[in-house]
Design an enzyme around this catalytic site. Sequence first.
Site: not given
Length: 378
Positions: A28, A122-123
Amino acid sequence: MADEGDQNGGQADAGEEEGGLRKIIHVDMDAFFASVEQRDNPELRGKPVAVGGSGGRGVVAAASYEARKFGVRSAMPSVTAKRLCPDLIFVRHRFDAYKEASAKIREIFRYFTPHVEPLSLDEAYLDVTDDIHGIGSATRIAQLIRERIKQQTGLTASAGVSYNKFIAKLASDQNKPDGMCVIKPGEGAQFVASLPVRRFHGVGPKGAEKMAKLGIETGADLAAKDVEFLRANFGSMGDYLYRAARGIDLRPVRANRIRKSLGGERTYSEDISSGAALREAMDNIIDIVWERIERAEAKGRTVTLKLKYTDFTTLTRAKSLAGNVADKMEFARIGHELLEELLPLPLPIRLMGLTLSNLEGDKNSEERKPDTAQLSLL
């Protein structure tokens, strides 16, 4: 439970102690949007930054850690954020820059494993059970991934390493920012027992409030309840909660996972009924949901409005286009059209939701109901 101080390749890694277990990493990025802005603009470094609109109806899409110290959070109205942090600097989002950084990060993931399940820009989950480069441990792989991300993008990432997705995701949040947490087989139930239930995926503020009234505030409290009790009080979610409290999650990492829908809904602390208040509520939800749509790079052609009245009856209205919704402006137009067709409402509402479905790649989506997620907007 292990923390960032346990990043050494000689350590037993998640999945090594019990045969058949997977080795899962959840990566993350730290305050991704805001961090990209600070990376690209040195004047913003070390200062409280919010990505989003600063106007009266603006919403914070992302906040830097400097801003979070003041209580600023994503999905917060901008006026509230500014009140909490008078020196807050607002910047408009630059999704092209975020997508470019995300593409580099995904290249790094795929060097270590083909089994990558992106959740957003983003993860992502990674299954590194098959150690294709002979690195030796999932812990070491996670460390190398974080180092490469820092070297190649100038950004920091946090990682959780464990034997299933549920615990890996919880672990990645444990030592943020720029941290790592490893939960080995045999430690999962104990780790989960120590956490507040609001940390569990799927448990929003309202759910946590309901649990507190039932005497459930931690994973240990949840584990003390039998499955019949949880089913009676939480319906179909009862089975998930029963397994989660015991650190059980059998979901595989799916590299080609097809998302069914993207959306969100908000439960209001006070019922709303006037046209002006309903339109403002719609604007706020559009801002939040469209940010999620762009973050996931999703494209779809059906917009669904959901309303729940004060008598708890639910109404949904949907509109499908021949092609994908072109942009936020068209998404907003359709959402408002669906609302205007229902005005004036027969009763005040306590919940409003908006969803984009019939997403690209989901051939069976027309047969499914939209799968919305509760937005933590309050």
